[in-house]
Design a protein around this motif. Sequence first.
Motif, PDB file in Angstrom:
ATOM      1  N   THR A  89      11.340   6.293   4.399  1.00  0.00           N
ATOM      2  CA  THR A  89      10.896   7.321   3.456  1.00  0.00           C
ATOM      3  C   THR A  89      11.310   6.903   2.055  1.00  0.00           C
ATOM      4  OG1 THR A  89      11.187   9.053   5.125  1.00  0.00           O
ATOM      5  CG2 THR A  89      10.992   9.760   2.832  1.00  0.00           C
ATOM      6  N   THR A  90      10.363   6.964   1.128  1.00  0.00           N
ATOM      7  CA  THR A  90      10.645   6.531  -0.242  1.00  0.00           C
ATOM      8  C   THR A  90      11.186   7.698  -1.075  1.00  0.00           C
ATOM      9  OG1 THR A  90       8.425   7.038  -1.061  1.00  0.00           O
ATOM     10  CG2 THR A  90       8.767   4.857  -0.099  1.00  0.00           C
ATOM     11  N   LYS A  91      11.679   7.364  -2.233  1.00  0.00           N
ATOM     12  CA  LYS A  91      12.229   8.371  -3.141  1.00  0.00           C
ATOM     13  C   LYS A  91      11.153   9.342  -3.621  1.00  0.00           C
ATOM     14  CE  LYS A  91      15.911   5.272  -4.652  1.00  0.00           C
ATOM     15  NZ  LYS A  91      16.434   4.396  -5.727  1.00  0.00           N
ATOM     16  N   SER A  92       9.879   8.915  -3.538  1.00  0.00           N
ATOM     17  CA  SER A  92       8.788   9.809  -3.931  1.00  0.00           C
ATOM     18  C   SER A  92       8.361  10.714  -2.788  1.00  0.00           C
ATOM     19  CB  SER A  92       7.581   8.990  -4.408  1.00  0.00           C
ATOM     20  OG  SER A  92       7.069   8.201  -3.354  1.00  0.00           O
TER      21      SER A  92
ATOM     22  N   PHE B  40       0.791  -1.237   0.000  1.00  0.00           N
ATOM     23  CA  PHE B  40       0.000   0.000   0.000  1.00  0.00           C
ATOM     24  C   PHE B  40       0.821   1.285   0.000  1.00  0.00           C
ATOM     25  CE2 PHE B  40      -2.610  -3.280   2.134  1.00  0.00           C
ATOM     26  CZ  PHE B  40      -3.657  -3.330   1.230  1.00  0.00           C
ATOM     27  N   PHE B  41       2.151   1.179   0.224  1.00  0.00           N
ATOM     28  CA  PHE B  41       2.994   2.372   0.239  1.00  0.00           C
ATOM     29  C   PHE B  41       4.117   2.307  -0.786  1.00  0.00           C
ATOM     30  CE2 PHE B  41       0.876   2.296   4.287  1.00  0.00           C
ATOM     31  CZ  PHE B  41       0.646   3.618   4.609  1.00  0.00           C
ATOM     32  N   ASN B  42       4.120   1.243  -1.572  1.00  0.00           N
ATOM     33  CA  ASN B  42       5.142   1.073  -2.616  1.00  0.00           C
ATOM     34  C   ASN B  42       6.556   1.134  -2.045  1.00  0.00           C
ATOM     35  OD1 ASN B  42       5.987   0.619  -5.294  1.00  0.00           O
ATOM     36  ND2 ASN B  42       6.313   2.809  -5.629  1.00  0.00           N
ATOM     37  N   VAL B  43       6.732   0.584  -0.855  1.00  0.00           N
ATOM     38  CA  VAL B  43       8.064   0.532  -0.242  1.00  0.00           C
ATOM     39  C   VAL B  43       8.741  -0.760  -0.673  1.00  0.00           C
ATOM     40  CG1 VAL B  43       9.382   0.443   1.892  1.00  0.00           C
ATOM     41  CG2 VAL B  43       7.361   1.898   1.754  1.00  0.00           C
ATOM     42  N   THR B  44       9.881  -0.631  -1.334  1.00  0.00           N
ATOM     43  CA  THR B  44      10.734  -1.770  -1.653  1.00  0.00           C
ATOM     44  C   THR B  44      12.175  -1.350  -1.370  1.00  0.00           C
ATOM     45  OG1 THR B  44      11.160  -1.172  -3.969  1.00  0.00           O
ATOM     46  CG2 THR B  44       9.149  -2.442  -3.520  1.00  0.00           C
TER      47      THR B  44
END
Length: 449
Positions: A338-341, A289-293
């Motif tokens: 924290t993601t790149k987005s 749901f948060f596109n964390v990889t």
Amino acid sequence: MSSSSKALLSILLGINVAIQFEGVIQSKGLSLDAKVYTQIQGIDIDSSVISLAVSLISFVISILVMADKPASTDGKSKKKKGFFGKGKTLDVVVVGCGLPKRGMGWYHLIQLLENDDVTVAGVIEPFFCNAKLCATPPASWTELVNSLKADHGVPCADSVTKLPKFTKDTLCLIAGRTADNPALFKGCVDHGAKFIYLEKPGAPSVAELQEMADYAKSKGVKVYLGYNKNVTPYVQKALKKSKTVDGAHVQFVHNNSYAINELNECFSRNAEGMMKNMAIHELAVIVSFFNVTVDTIAEFKVNKAPEVTEALTVWVPGTAMPNAKYITDFSRVGFTVTTKSGESVSIAANRCGGNVSHASVADGSGAEVAKFEFPDADTQAKVDELCAADPEMMPYFFVQSDDYLVLKDRVIKSALKGGEAQDVATIQTAIEALKLAEYCTKELTAAMK
């Protein structure tokens, strides 16, 4: 059967007997005229017509009553079936059943036996069904095997190869030990399974899970993972709330209720480590749901406060000096990704944090605006009551029972109707979650040195 149904059925049967008695009197010539009660569109409505109508109504009520049986949790009661038979069903084989009231596979089995969309085609138990590994199975296992055969016609074996080759679309639900899953998985695919429901984390390593995914893809097999927090209500409520809050930040907090002196047993039994075992559920949520990889992470920040993050080295039970063994794992962790987005999300996990987990939503200033707990007070009261009534049952079965039902129902319906199972983790999600677990373990270990 409800008391009202009993009363109605008794009244109808009484009326029918009276009408039939009147018919007998008339047939013997004891009454001169057949009584006509009324006419509908020129048709005489006499006792024979009324008797037929009452009989039909009684028949329908009887069928509804026969179907109105409570669900069983012991594996002994026969599965509910409609009078005219079931519609299209999906064959399901449970692989890695475990003992009644203890094994995750067993609990799945009990729920599947009550599912009208399913035909349980077999139960595979590699240990208790193998005379070489288990010469004298526990009485509870023997009783389960006998009841499955007698009441449901379900065969039990130690290997899926002992069952007939799958010729219909078949789902294999694999709930074995993590280390055994790759071999069990390949065996099911080779035997003709078209769908796999795999308990988390699926495999001991990313490499093994990726190999399983590649093999399934080559055979056209769909694979889902049993990450129940993807569908659990408190997580879904937090996700929904976060969409209404400017600058929302979500934190997922996962607690267990181990005592500090129980951690050596906990660490040893879950030797894959906290991130691959306990926190893997939350990792699957943030992947989904948060596109964390691993590839999308811009910053990984550990909360180093000892009351939040702590690693312990404990003695391994069953070992002794001079050959004592020790194992190191986290008793609790807290971190923010924290993601790149620019999207951030936090996870905390505590082996000794109690029974209640939660998801909280904060606004852009950091103030908490909502908190969703699980189990809530009402659910916990219900769980306490169920545990008191059946103390042999693993408590988390009661706590997460509804989630297990939702996951299986979505997978089963997607298999029957086509399409994807909504919000259920795929094997690709599981691979990313396992990669993330290895990444987090490395980062947490480095931060706490």
